[in-house]
Design an enzyme around this catalytic site. Structure first.
Site, PDB file in Angstrom:
ATOM      1  N   ASP A   1       0.824  -1.214   0.000  1.00 42.78           N
ATOM      2  CA  ASP A   1       0.000   0.000   0.000  1.00 42.78           C
ATOM      3  C   ASP A   1       0.861   1.268   0.000  1.00 42.78           C
ATOM      4  O   ASP A   1       1.993   1.270   0.480  1.00 42.78           O
ATOM      5  CB  ASP A   1      -0.917  -0.019   1.236  1.00 42.78           C
ATOM      6  CG  ASP A   1      -2.051   0.979   1.099  1.00 42.78           C
ATOM      7  OD1 ASP A   1      -2.417   1.333  -0.045  1.00 42.78           O
ATOM      8  OD2 ASP A   1      -2.583   1.424   2.133  1.00 42.78           O
ATOM      9  N   GLY A   2       0.285   2.339  -0.535  1.00 41.59           N
ATOM     10  CA  GLY A   2       0.949   3.639  -0.475  1.00 41.59           C
ATOM     11  C   GLY A   2       1.500   4.156  -1.800  1.00 41.59           C
ATOM     12  O   GLY A   2       2.176   5.190  -1.828  1.00 41.59           O
TER      13      GLY A   2
ATOM     14  N   GLY B   1      -0.060   5.562  -4.338  1.00 41.93           N
ATOM     15  CA  GLY B   1      -0.637   6.859  -4.711  1.00 41.93           C
ATOM     16  C   GLY B   1      -0.039   7.995  -3.899  1.00 41.93           C
ATOM     17  O   GLY B   1       0.321   9.053  -4.438  1.00 41.93           O
TER      18      GLY B   1
ATOM     19  N   ARG C   1      -0.838   9.393  -9.696  1.00 44.82           N
ATOM     20  CA  ARG C   1      -0.872   8.143  -8.926  1.00 44.82           C
ATOM     21  C   ARG C   1      -0.269   6.974  -9.712  1.00 44.82           C
ATOM     22  O   ARG C   1       0.370   6.084  -9.154  1.00 44.82           O
ATOM     23  CB  ARG C   1      -2.323   7.798  -8.544  1.00 44.82           C
ATOM     24  CG  ARG C   1      -2.951   8.742  -7.544  1.00 44.82           C
ATOM     25  CD  ARG C   1      -4.405   8.326  -7.268  1.00 44.82           C
ATOM     26  NE  ARG C   1      -4.492   6.961  -6.789  1.00 44.82           N
ATOM     27  CZ  ARG C   1      -4.320   6.577  -5.518  1.00 44.82           C
ATOM     28  NH1 ARG C   1      -4.077   7.481  -4.589  1.00 44.82           N
ATOM     29  NH2 ARG C   1      -4.420   5.320  -5.181  1.00 44.82           N
TER      30      ARG C   1
ATOM     31  N   HIS D   1       2.243   3.547  -8.963  1.00 43.90           N
ATOM     32  CA  HIS D   1       1.998   2.128  -9.260  1.00 43.90           C
ATOM     33  C   HIS D   1       3.156   1.564 -10.080  1.00 43.90           C
ATOM     34  O   HIS D   1       3.620   0.449  -9.850  1.00 43.90           O
ATOM     35  CB  HIS D   1       0.683   1.959 -10.029  1.00 43.90           C
ATOM     36  CG  HIS D   1      -0.531   2.338  -9.227  1.00 43.90           C
ATOM     37  ND1 HIS D   1      -0.700   1.950  -7.921  1.00 43.90           N
ATOM     38  CD2 HIS D   1      -1.626   3.089  -9.539  1.00 43.90           C
ATOM     39  CE1 HIS D   1      -1.862   2.439  -7.466  1.00 43.90           C
ATOM     40  NE2 HIS D   1      -2.432   3.124  -8.429  1.00 43.90           N
TER      41      HIS D   1
ATOM     42  N   THR E   1     -10.992  -6.651  -4.128  1.00 42.84           N
ATOM     43  CA  THR E   1     -12.353  -6.628  -4.680  1.00 42.84           C
ATOM     44  C   THR E   1     -12.966  -5.230  -4.536  1.00 42.84           C
ATOM     45  O   THR E   1     -13.916  -4.907  -5.226  1.00 42.84           O
ATOM     46  CB  THR E   1     -13.254  -7.671  -3.975  1.00 42.84           C
ATOM     47  OG1 THR E   1     -13.063  -7.555  -2.551  1.00 42.84           O
ATOM     48  CG2 THR E   1     -12.928  -9.089  -4.383  1.00 42.84           C
TER      49      THR E   1
ATOM     50  N   LEU F   1       9.753 -21.074  -5.230  1.00 38.26           N
ATOM     51  CA  LEU F   1       8.973 -20.046  -4.531  1.00 38.26           C
ATOM     52  C   LEU F   1       7.576 -19.998  -5.140  1.00 38.26           C
ATOM     53  O   LEU F   1       7.417 -19.910  -6.355  1.00 38.26           O
ATOM     54  CB  LEU F   1       9.667 -18.680  -4.702  1.00 38.26           C
ATOM     55  CG  LEU F   1       8.881 -17.431  -4.321  1.00 38.26           C
ATOM     56  CD1 LEU F   1       8.605 -17.381  -2.825  1.00 38.26           C
ATOM     57  CD2 LEU F   1       9.629 -16.163  -4.741  1.00 38.26           C
TER      58      LEU F   1
ATOM     59  N   ARG G   1       2.416  -4.769   6.099  1.00 35.58           N
ATOM     60  CA  ARG G   1       1.631  -3.770   5.374  1.00 35.58           C
ATOM     61  C   ARG G   1       2.418  -2.471   5.338  1.00 35.58           C
ATOM     62  O   ARG G   1       2.788  -1.934   6.383  1.00 35.58           O
ATOM     63  CB  ARG G   1       0.271  -3.522   6.021  1.00 35.58           C
ATOM     64  CG  ARG G   1      -0.517  -2.455   5.224  1.00 35.58           C
ATOM     65  CD  ARG G   1      -1.963  -2.327   5.637  1.00 35.58           C
ATOM     66  NE  ARG G   1      -2.601  -1.295   4.829  1.00 35.58           N
ATOM     67  CZ  ARG G   1      -3.844  -1.328   4.389  1.00 35.58           C
ATOM     68  NH1 ARG G   1      -4.614  -2.354   4.678  1.00 35.58           N
ATOM     69  NH2 ARG G   1      -4.346  -0.339   3.664  1.00 35.58           N
TER      70      ARG G   1
HETATM   71  C1  IPE Z   1      -5.239  -2.549   0.073  1.00 32.24           C
HETATM   72  O1  IPE Z   1      -4.997  -1.234  -0.190  1.00 32.24           O
HETATM   73  C2  IPE Z   1      -5.326  -3.317  -1.221  1.00 32.24           C
HETATM   74  C3  IPE Z   1      -4.083  -3.450  -1.948  1.00 32.24           C
HETATM   75  C4  IPE Z   1      -2.897  -3.094  -1.553  1.00 32.24           C
HETATM   76  C5  IPE Z   1      -4.210  -4.077  -3.229  1.00 32.24           C
HETATM   77  P1  IPE Z   1      -6.166  -0.165  -0.321  1.00 32.24           P
HETATM   78  O2  IPE Z   1      -5.510   1.137  -0.557  1.00 32.24           O
HETATM   79  O3  IPE Z   1      -7.153  -0.605  -1.326  1.00 32.24           O
HETATM   80  O4  IPE Z   1      -6.841  -0.229   1.110  1.00 32.24           O
HETATM   81  P2  IPE Z   1      -7.657   0.852   1.916  1.00 32.24           P
HETATM   82  O5  IPE Z   1      -8.672   1.419   0.974  1.00 32.24           O
HETATM   83  O6  IPE Z   1      -6.677   1.883   2.367  1.00 32.24           O
HETATM   84  O7  IPE Z   1      -8.240   0.109   3.063  1.00 32.24           O
HETATM   85  C1  IPE Z   2      -1.581   0.303  -3.354  1.00 28.04           C
HETATM   86  O1  IPE Z   2      -1.396   1.668  -3.373  1.00 28.04           O
HETATM   87  C2  IPE Z   2      -1.897  -0.266  -4.698  1.00 28.04           C
HETATM   88  C3  IPE Z   2      -3.276  -0.727  -4.860  1.00 28.04           C
HETATM   89  C4  IPE Z   2      -4.219  -0.673  -3.970  1.00 28.04           C
HETATM   90  C5  IPE Z   2      -3.619  -1.296  -6.128  1.00 28.04           C
HETATM   91  P1  IPE Z   2      -2.603   2.687  -3.360  1.00 28.04           P
HETATM   92  O2  IPE Z   2      -3.005   2.944  -4.771  1.00 28.04           O
HETATM   93  O3  IPE Z   2      -3.679   2.224  -2.474  1.00 28.04           O
HETATM   94  O4  IPE Z   2      -1.893   3.974  -2.769  1.00 28.04           O
HETATM   95  P2  IPE Z   2      -2.464   4.919  -1.650  1.00 28.04           P
HETATM   96  O5  IPE Z   2      -2.820   4.060  -0.480  1.00 28.04           O
HETATM   97  O6  IPE Z   2      -3.644   5.601  -2.229  1.00 28.04           O
HETATM   98  O7  IPE Z   2      -1.342   5.835  -1.339  1.00 28.04           O
HETATM   99 MG    MG Z   3      -4.065   2.439  -0.515  1.00 29.60          MG
END
Ligand code: IPE
Ligand code: IPE
Ligand code: MG
Length: 248
Positions: free
Chosen positions: A27-28, A30, A40, A44, A73, A138, A195
């Site tokens: 996560d993170g 964006g 964003r 990715h 989902t 793996l 996470r």
């Molecule tokens: C969790 O991240 C899903 C993935 C990393 C694919 P999200 O960004 O979707 O989760 P929330 O919305 O912060 O809970």
């Molecule tokens: C995780 O990063 C990737 C996916 C959920 C696909 P985010 O896109 O959720 O990035 P943030 O959490 O918005 O920074």
């Molecule tokens: Mg996120």
């Protein structure tokens, strides 16, 4: 951290019994991009580089199962442009990295309902699964269109169907057999879930499988995550006293 220090950290990690299965909520992306005044999508794109590196590290140190949360989902709620970019990156990753992954004896599994993806993406996924199906070093589980709740509901439906057809007796349903109906099938439960991105929640990842998983969080955004932080997570995991409900 220089090369020598990183090597030292890696040796610390290798001194103990490694977790068999590590799961990561990547996560993170964006927010990493936003901080740099980038779209964003740039986050990715950078995130894929981190994934590539961590898969390589896992193979190198001998982690047997790595599950990465790549698309939930709930992520369909995002703007169409972002969703299609994520799928494009997935196709690119599967195309570009397939030979290397195969050479490194990595088996690709998909956890999630890929029938909702476009045919081009499904094709790349199928190719990757087919090419790597015999690999043993793996297991790389890509959680794509994955939700812990839908994983459990799918298992219930499939079990119910067997009961209905008379192929299974209700008395035969137990935790172990239920496990085998999940996307994780017979892979071990993750000992460690990392996470990135600074939030402390599961976001519908591995609800059943993570009952006794150690959770490790970092504020670092996924594109900035690296080998060093990964080793630190494993070293912290070693320090934990896992009681599983028992006493000392
Ligand atoms: C969790 O991240 C899903 C993935 C990393 C694919 P999200 O960004 O979707 O989760 P929330 O919305 O912060 O809970
Ligand atoms: C995780 O990063 C990737 C996916 C959920 C696909 P985010 O896109 O959720 O990035 P943030 O959490 O918005 O920074
Ligand atoms: Mg996120």
């Amino acid at each position: 951290m220089n090369k020598k220090e990183l090597e030292k950290l890696k040796n610390e990690v290798l001194k103990r019994e490694l977790p068999k299965h590590i799961a990561i909520t990547m996560d993170g992306n964006g927010r990493w991009a936003k901080k740099r005044f980038l779209p964003r999508t740039a986050g990715h794109r950078e995130g894929v580089k981190t994934l590539r590196k961590i898969v390589e590290v896992c193979g190198d140190i001998g982690i047997k199962h790595l599950t990465v949360f790549a698309f939930s989902t709930e992520n369909w709620k995002r703007p169409d442009g972002e969703v299609s970019y994520l799928l494009k990156l997935l196709r690119e990753f599967l195309k570009k990295d397939l030979n290397t992954l195969h050479k490194n004896n990595v088996k690709i599994n998909i956890w999630g309902n890929i029938s909702e993806f476009d045919s081009g993406t499904r094709e790349e996924i199928k190719k990757a699964i087919k090419k790597t199906e015999g690999n043993t070093k793996l297991q790389l589980n890509l959680a794509l269109n994955y939700g812990g709740r839908s994983d459990i509901v799918k298992a219930c439906k499939n079990i119910s169907m067997k009961v209905k057809l008379g192929e299974l007796d209700i008395e035969q349903i137990n935790e172990d057999m239920f496990n085998s109906y999940l996307y994780s099938e017979n892979q071990p439960e993750p000992e460690l879930l990392i996470r990135t991105g600074g939030d402390y929640r599961l976001s519908n990842f591995l609800l059943y499988q993570s009952a006794y998983t150690e959770l490790w969080f970092t504020d670092v955004y996924w594109p900035a995550f690296n080998e060093e932080i990964f080793y630190r997570a494993i070293l912290d995991y070693y320090k934990v006293d896992r009681r599983f409900g028992d006493i000392q």
